[in-house]
Design a protein around this motif. Structure first.
Motif, PDB file in Angstrom:
ATOM      1  N   GLU A 289      34.240  50.764  51.695  1.00  0.00           N
ATOM      2  CA  GLU A 289      35.327  51.336  51.526  1.00  0.00           C
ATOM      3  C   GLU A 289      35.119  52.921  51.028  1.00  0.00           C
ATOM      4  O   GLU A 289      36.049  53.681  51.019  1.00  0.00           O
ATOM      5  CB  GLU A 289      36.018  50.754  50.122  1.00  0.00           C
ATOM      6  CG  GLU A 289      36.743  49.492  50.517  1.00  0.00           C
ATOM      7  CD  GLU A 289      37.328  49.010  49.141  1.00  0.00           C
ATOM      8  OE1 GLU A 289      37.402  49.803  48.072  1.00  0.00           O
ATOM      9  OE2 GLU A 289      37.629  47.707  49.281  1.00  0.00           O
TER      10      GLU A 289
ATOM     11  N   ASN B 117      42.684  43.195  50.712  1.00  0.00           N
ATOM     12  CA  ASN B 117      43.459  44.059  49.485  1.00  0.00           C
ATOM     13  C   ASN B 117      44.748  44.645  49.928  1.00  0.00           C
ATOM     14  O   ASN B 117      44.800  45.868  50.295  1.00  0.00           O
ATOM     15  CB  ASN B 117      42.461  45.319  49.163  1.00  0.00           C
ATOM     16  CG  ASN B 117      40.943  45.018  48.653  1.00  0.00           C
ATOM     17  OD1 ASN B 117      40.487  44.218  49.229  1.00  0.00           O
ATOM     18  ND2 ASN B 117      40.440  45.902  47.938  1.00  0.00           N
TER      19      ASN B 117
ATOM     20  N   CYS C  37      36.909  51.265  38.325  1.00  0.00           N
ATOM     21  CA  CYS C  37      38.300  50.926  38.649  1.00  0.00           C
ATOM     22  C   CYS C  37      39.015  50.577  37.368  1.00  0.00           C
ATOM     23  O   CYS C  37      38.793  49.515  36.605  1.00  0.00           O
ATOM     24  CB  CYS C  37      38.250  49.758  39.605  1.00  0.00           C
ATOM     25  SG  CYS C  37      39.959  49.140  40.197  1.00  0.00           S
TER      26      CYS C  37
ATOM     27  N   CYS D  76      40.880  53.632  48.853  1.00  0.00           N
ATOM     28  CA  CYS D  76      40.650  53.105  47.472  1.00  0.00           C
ATOM     29  C   CYS D  76      40.470  54.303  46.827  1.00  0.00           C
ATOM     30  O   CYS D  76      39.383  55.007  47.217  1.00  0.00           O
ATOM     31  CB  CYS D  76      39.601  52.172  47.351  1.00  0.00           C
ATOM     32  SG  CYS D  76      38.942  51.859  45.877  1.00  0.00           S
TER      33      CYS D  76
ATOM     34  N   CYS E 275      46.081  47.434  42.664  1.00  0.00           N
ATOM     35  CA  CYS E 275      44.955  48.006  43.427  1.00  0.00           C
ATOM     36  C   CYS E 275      45.593  49.073  44.440  1.00  0.00           C
ATOM     37  O   CYS E 275      46.540  49.211  45.076  1.00  0.00           O
ATOM     38  CB  CYS E 275      44.391  46.740  44.461  1.00  0.00           C
ATOM     39  SG  CYS E 275      43.570  47.495  46.032  1.00  0.00           S
ATOM     40  N   SER E 276      44.881  50.298  44.168  1.00  0.00           N
ATOM     41  CA  SER E 276      45.424  51.488  44.764  1.00  0.00           C
ATOM     42  C   SER E 276      45.298  51.451  46.370  1.00  0.00           C
ATOM     43  O   SER E 276      46.226  52.080  47.035  1.00  0.00           O
ATOM     44  CB  SER E 276      44.529  52.944  44.581  1.00  0.00           C
ATOM     45  OG  SER E 276      43.349  52.593  44.790  1.00  0.00           O
TER      46      SER E 276
END
Ligand code: 13P
Ligand code: SF4
Length: 311
Positions: free
Chosen positions: A202, A116, A268, A174, A88-89
């Motif tokens: 986000e 996250n 994603c 993100c 997950c960025s």
């Protein structure tokens, strides 16, 4: 490897039954995985469900931090993930050592971290939140409590705006939600004037400001189900459209595009790493397995449990 998709599905269901495994999937997973999962949800629902399941084996079809959260909550269960490279960025935008240094520089602040994040970041956190409960949890704290919020600056900014707080924000984001195009979405709205705009927190502030609803994936889904509108512009990862269309077949969901892409939606790539083939192999071989250092897990479970108590 089974030759057809149908055989693959049959084998997954057989192995799942044989091993008494629970297949959980996030709304951003590919359609075939959402179809076969025992449970689909947002990050909060997945954590809650993991905490209460009796199944000895959990296959987390999502990204790594979701598997870690399940493992921290269920240390005695086997937690598997179809592709361990599904990262997950946003979680990667928060280096644990740097984040700990930031918290040490503000020792009088309560540390709130978005789910996250890695287990190591959770280990230096007081309360974990998800997009589904962040507002409620922040609101539950005394008005004068000083707060650090990490790592998502867009979610943190949104929570500041709706709660009237002035939380110190970590500068993370993100890469999917941070690149939706205000210009293209404004044009979509002009072409569909009756459409409601659904935005994940986000996303950047200008998108939050034009939204009819800002919320977690589950909250956006609920809004669409309960709204009288027929058309919706969906400003989050496109996987959620599958469940929206399944739950509301009579409504029209329009995926919102990213600013730098020719594509009409926004994916994603980490979420899309999990496939039916990898899910089959994962159940067959019982790997990749999620492991968390026990010393880190012992610290990380406290802010996760605090979240579950407060939400
Ligand atoms: P939700 O908790 O809203 O499902 O979001 C998870 C996520 O990764 C958003 O990008
Ligand atoms: Fe992480 Fe963004 Fe993918 Fe969600 S959409 S898993 S925040 S990279």
């Amino acid at each position: 490897m089974p030759a057809s998709k149908e055989e693959l599905r049959r084998e997954i269901l057989r192995l799942k039954k044989e091993k008494n495994a629970l297949i959980m999937a996030h709304y951003y997973q590919i359609d075939e995985i959402q179809e076969i999962a025992d449970y689909i949800g947002d990050s909060l629902a997945l954590a809650r469900e993991a905490a209460k399941t009796d199944a000895p084996m959990i296959v987390m079809c999502g990204v790594h931090f979701m598997g870690e959260t399940a493992k921290i909550l269920c240390p005695d269960k086997k937690v598997l993930i179809p592709d361990e490279k599904a990262g997950c960025s946003l979680a990667d935008s928060c280096d644990p050592a740097e984040f700990e240094k930031f918290t040490r520089e503000h020792p009088d602040h309560t540390v709130i971290s978005y789910v996250n994040t890695s287990a190591a970041v959770k280990a230096v956190t007081d309360i974990v939140v998800t997009s589904g409960n962040a507002r409620k949890i922040v609101d539950s704290l005394p008005k004068d409590e000083k707060i650090i919020f990490g790592p998502d600056k867009n979610l943190g900014g949104y929570i500041n705006s709706v709660t009237g707080r002035d939380m110190l924000l970590w500068n993370g984001a993100c890469h999917v939600h941070d690149r939706f195009s205000l210009e293209k979405i404004t044009k979509l709205k002009e072409a569909n004037p009756g459409a409601k705009i659904l935005v994940h927190p986000e996303c950047r502030r200008p998108l939050q400001l034009i939204a009819d609803k800002v919320g977690s994936t589950a909250a956006l889904l609920d809004y669409a189900r309960n709204s009288e509108a027929k058309d919706f512009i969906v400003v989050t990862e496109s996987g959620i459209l599958f469940e929206m269309r399944r739950k509301c077949p009579e409504k029209n969901f329009i995926a919102a595009p990213a600013e730098d892409s020719e594509c009409q939606c926004n994916h994603c790539e980490y979420m899309k790493m999990n496939t039916l083939e990898k899910l089959y192999r994962c159940l067959r071989d019982e790997k990749p397995e999620i492991t968390v250092d026990p010393e880190i897990a012992a610290r990380a479970i406290k802010p996760i449990e605090r979240m579950l108590e407060l939400s």
